[in-house]
Design an enzyme around this catalytic site. Structure first.
Site, PDB file in Angstrom:
ATOM      1  N   GLN A  97      13.620   6.231  13.752  1.00  0.00           N
ATOM      2  CA  GLN A  97      14.888   6.785  13.361  1.00  0.00           C
ATOM      3  C   GLN A  97      14.658   7.892  12.336  1.00  0.00           C
ATOM      4  O   GLN A  97      13.525   8.069  11.877  1.00  0.00           O
ATOM      5  CB  GLN A  97      15.779   5.693  12.796  1.00  0.00           C
ATOM      6  CG  GLN A  97      16.075   4.585  13.822  1.00  0.00           C
ATOM      7  CD  GLN A  97      17.198   3.645  13.386  1.00  0.00           C
ATOM      8  OE1 GLN A  97      17.844   3.820  12.362  1.00  0.00           O
ATOM      9  NE2 GLN A  97      17.439   2.597  14.190  1.00  0.00           N
ATOM     10  N   ASN A 125      25.550   0.589  23.726  1.00  0.00           N
ATOM     11  CA  ASN A 125      24.134   0.616  23.361  1.00  0.00           C
ATOM     12  C   ASN A 125      23.479  -0.656  23.870  1.00  0.00           C
ATOM     13  O   ASN A 125      23.999  -1.759  23.650  1.00  0.00           O
ATOM     14  CB  ASN A 125      24.002   0.664  21.826  1.00  0.00           C
ATOM     15  CG  ASN A 125      22.608   0.283  21.362  1.00  0.00           C
ATOM     16  OD1 ASN A 125      21.663   1.042  21.543  1.00  0.00           O
ATOM     17  ND2 ASN A 125      22.465  -0.908  20.763  1.00  0.00           N
ATOM     18  N   GLU A 126      22.375  -0.509  24.558  1.00  0.00           N
ATOM     19  CA  GLU A 126      21.596  -1.665  24.996  1.00  0.00           C
ATOM     20  C   GLU A 126      22.496  -2.790  25.503  1.00  0.00           C
ATOM     21  O   GLU A 126      22.471  -3.908  24.962  1.00  0.00           O
ATOM     22  CB  GLU A 126      20.645  -2.130  23.883  1.00  0.00           C
ATOM     23  CG  GLU A 126      19.658  -1.038  23.502  1.00  0.00           C
ATOM     24  CD  GLU A 126      18.452  -1.483  22.681  1.00  0.00           C
ATOM     25  OE1 GLU A 126      18.456  -2.617  22.173  1.00  0.00           O
ATOM     26  OE2 GLU A 126      17.500  -0.686  22.573  1.00  0.00           O
ATOM     27  N   GLU A 139      20.872   4.920  12.163  1.00  0.00           N
ATOM     28  CA  GLU A 139      21.652   3.685  12.266  1.00  0.00           C
ATOM     29  C   GLU A 139      21.895   3.120  10.868  1.00  0.00           C
ATOM     30  O   GLU A 139      21.127   3.384   9.936  1.00  0.00           O
ATOM     31  CB  GLU A 139      20.846   2.676  13.111  1.00  0.00           C
ATOM     32  CG  GLU A 139      21.532   1.338  13.309  1.00  0.00           C
ATOM     33  CD  GLU A 139      20.809   0.444  14.317  1.00  0.00           C
ATOM     34  OE1 GLU A 139      19.680   0.779  14.720  1.00  0.00           O
ATOM     35  OE2 GLU A 139      21.389  -0.593  14.698  1.00  0.00           O
ATOM     36  N   TYR A 191      10.039   1.787  23.034  1.00  0.00           N
ATOM     37  CA  TYR A 191       9.309   1.823  21.764  1.00  0.00           C
ATOM     38  C   TYR A 191       7.816   1.635  22.016  1.00  0.00           C
ATOM     39  O   TYR A 191       7.417   0.859  22.890  1.00  0.00           O
ATOM     40  CB  TYR A 191       9.819   0.727  20.825  1.00  0.00           C
ATOM     41  CG  TYR A 191      11.165   1.072  20.215  1.00  0.00           C
ATOM     42  CD1 TYR A 191      11.258   1.896  19.100  1.00  0.00           C
ATOM     43  CD2 TYR A 191      12.345   0.604  20.778  1.00  0.00           C
ATOM     44  CE1 TYR A 191      12.486   2.233  18.549  1.00  0.00           C
ATOM     45  CE2 TYR A 191      13.585   0.940  20.237  1.00  0.00           C
ATOM     46  CZ  TYR A 191      13.641   1.751  19.115  1.00  0.00           C
ATOM     47  OH  TYR A 191      14.854   2.098  18.569  1.00  0.00           O
ATOM     48  N   GLU A 203      16.528   6.287  22.333  1.00  0.00           N
ATOM     49  CA  GLU A 203      15.743   5.577  21.301  1.00  0.00           C
ATOM     50  C   GLU A 203      14.295   5.591  21.752  1.00  0.00           C
ATOM     51  O   GLU A 203      13.987   5.064  22.837  1.00  0.00           O
ATOM     52  CB  GLU A 203      16.225   4.130  21.120  1.00  0.00           C
ATOM     53  CG  GLU A 203      17.506   4.022  20.335  1.00  0.00           C
ATOM     54  CD  GLU A 203      17.895   2.579  20.015  1.00  0.00           C
ATOM     55  OE1 GLU A 203      16.995   1.743  19.782  1.00  0.00           O
ATOM     56  OE2 GLU A 203      19.114   2.303  20.012  1.00  0.00           O
TER      57      GLU A 203
END
Ligand code: AHR
Length: 505
Positions: A366, A195-196, A48, A261, A317
């Site tokens: 990432q 995204n999200e 990103e 996460y 992610e």
């Protein structure tokens, strides 16, 4: 010299036979039950426009003193080629939800400068744009995963961007691409429809997000023979509403995303990346293993609407998220990467491998200098992290056929088995095993139901936060590792806090 001595001491420690009181775990691998081929895209990456992920991490420009190939740093390109990165997701993340592709084409000096409002409020000069990303993917040998902006741009913009990148026609957009230096169309393998959407991608409600997916996916097209896959934005953590609603009402798509996460504590107070107590080693691994529940529950929802498993689950992610390093630029999410991260990577990849019937892709967050990175850089210097080494070792599983591997043995802590094993038949016909000892203080003898010999590599270290630094870039690196025969069975003496990948002969 010190490094050589440490390496030798570690090698000796790893070679030492298990003591009499060493814990034992028995592993039964059932080669009569082959699973669905492991998609190599589960070893994908996410890059990103965040912190030093793109600028410095990948792109230094042609005039940099840092050795580069047309502006891409050479050391990074070589390291990524070595692990055969299957795909790279770009440009975000939250950055992508405010990204206008037109800012990143044409002469660099003329590109507009914007503010990266999500990440540190720094200026973004757009010198890394569509051409730079797509050419980088090709240079590395990775498929492109382009995440479209469905939060703040119209469907028409997505349609135009895709035409610009992928059309071989004489359209004005294809010709503009040619004028900007790229004659042939690029291949966009994955098209992310946002995204999200539940968060920085628009704070949508599930029903609205499903309608947005229907609408944008209608216009987000590439040439039919390109075989691009459209990935709908799905759920996160233990929130399954988006997955359910998207599967039910989201229209046509090929993949559904989920984000997760791993934090040692809670999100507002995550905990440090290094110098953590053992309790945070344990909580981190327990939280990492929780991704199995998320994948299992999401897969159950998907099974309801897609029993033939035509739609893939994309964990696009995932990774560890700690307090960012003291003194680093606020909002840059720069964190150290240690043996603990290697364990998280191995446990997560084992889970994705076990769910190969549904999980068709994953992108660790990432790739460089951000969160659980493969690579850290400091201007001209580069280090490969313990996570990189896990991805390197796990290459043996790309395209492999998994087998069930059941482990009976002690727990390290409640909810964290001491031993985790993934088994598969590699493309070369060899049986490969990934073995993780999660206990930071005790070795374990892993006794399999197999015979024969096995050789491969092991990653371990003396400290829970053992890591590579710019001064000592090889502090944590894989060492040769072999099995032995105990009572006629192939066995492995796994030192404390270790990850091994071996091929059985
Ligand atoms: O990876 C960092 C951020 O985490 C991404 O931009 C966003 O999609 C997620 O919330």
């Amino acid at each position: 010299m010190i490094r050589i001595l440490l390496g030798a001491a570690l090698a000796l420690a790893l070679a030492a036979p298990a003591a009499a009181q060493t814990a034992v775990a028995n592993v039964a691998i059932d080669t009569s039950k082959p699973g669905v081929e492991i998609d190599r895209h589960i070893y994908g990456q996410f890059a990103e426009h965040l912190g030093r992920g793109i600028y410095e991490g990948i792109w230094v420009g042609e005039n940099s003193k840092i050795p580069n190939i047309h502006g891409y740093r050479k050391d990074v390109v070589e390291a990524l080629r070595k692990i055969h990165v299957p795909d790279i997701r770009w440009p975000g993340g939250c950055f992508g939800d405010l990204y206008d592709w037109r800012d990143g084409i044409g002469p660099r000096a003329k590109r507009p400068v914007r503010v990266n409002v999500h990440w540190g409020g720094v200026t973004e000069d757009n010198s890394f744009g569509t051409h730079e990303f797509m050419n980088f993917s090709e240079l590395v040998g990775a498929d492109a995963y382009v995440s479209l902006n469905v939060g703040s741009l119209a469907p028409y913009d997505s349609a135009q961007w895709l035409e610009y990148m992928t059309s071989d026609s004489a359209s004005s957009l294809a010709n503009e691409r040619r004028r900007n230096g790229r004659a042939k169309p690029w291949t966009v393998r994955f098209v992310g429809i946002g995204n999200e959407t539940w968060g920085c991608g628009g704070n949508m409600r599930p029903d609205y997000a499903a309608d947005v997916n229907r609408r944008y996916a209608t216009f987000a097209n590439t040439p039919r023979d390109m075989g691009s896959l459209k990935i709908a934005s799905g759920s996160h953590d233990d929130n399954f509403d988006f997955a359910e609603t998207m599967m039910r009402d989201g229209g046509r798509f090929d993949g559904l995303s989920v984000h997760y996460y791993t934090v040692p504590r809670i999100f507002r107070d995550k905990g440090p990346a290094t110098a953590f107590p053992e309790s945070e080693w344990a909580s981190t691994l327990a939280h990492a293993l929780h991704i199995n529940d998320i994948v299992t529950k999401t897969a159950t929802i998907m099974d309801k609407y897609d029993p033939d498993k035509k739609i893939g689950l994309y964990v696009d992610e995932w990774g560890t998220w700690y307090d960012q390093e003291a003194g680093s630029h606020p909002g840059f999410l720069y964190q150290q990467n240690s043996l603990r991260d290697a364990e998280v990577a191995a446990l997560s990849l084992n889970i994705f491998q076990r769910h190969s019937d549904r999980v068709k892709g994953a992108n660790i967050a990432q790739m460089i200098n951000v969160l659980q990175a493969m690579i850290l850089t400091d201007k001209g210097k580069m280090v490969l992290t313990p996570t990189y080494h896990v991805f390197d070792m796990y290459q043996a599983f790309m395209g492999a056929t998994p087998y069930p591997a059941s482990v009976s043995g002690p727990d390290y802590k409640e909810g964290v088995p001491m031993v985790d094993v993934s088994a598969a038949r590699g493309k070369d016909g060899k049986l490969v095993l990934a073995i993780v000892n999660t206990d930071p203080g005790h070795a374990v003898q892993v006794v399999t139901n197999l015979t024969g010999t096995a050789h491969g590599r092991i990653l371990s270290g003396f400290a829970m936060d053992a890591r590579n630094s710019f001064a000592d870039p090889n502090h944590v690196h894989p060492l040769p590792f072999s099995g032995s025969t105990q009572g006629g069975k192939l066995s492995f003496d796994m030192p404390a806090k270790s990850v091994a990948v071996v091929a059985v002969d």
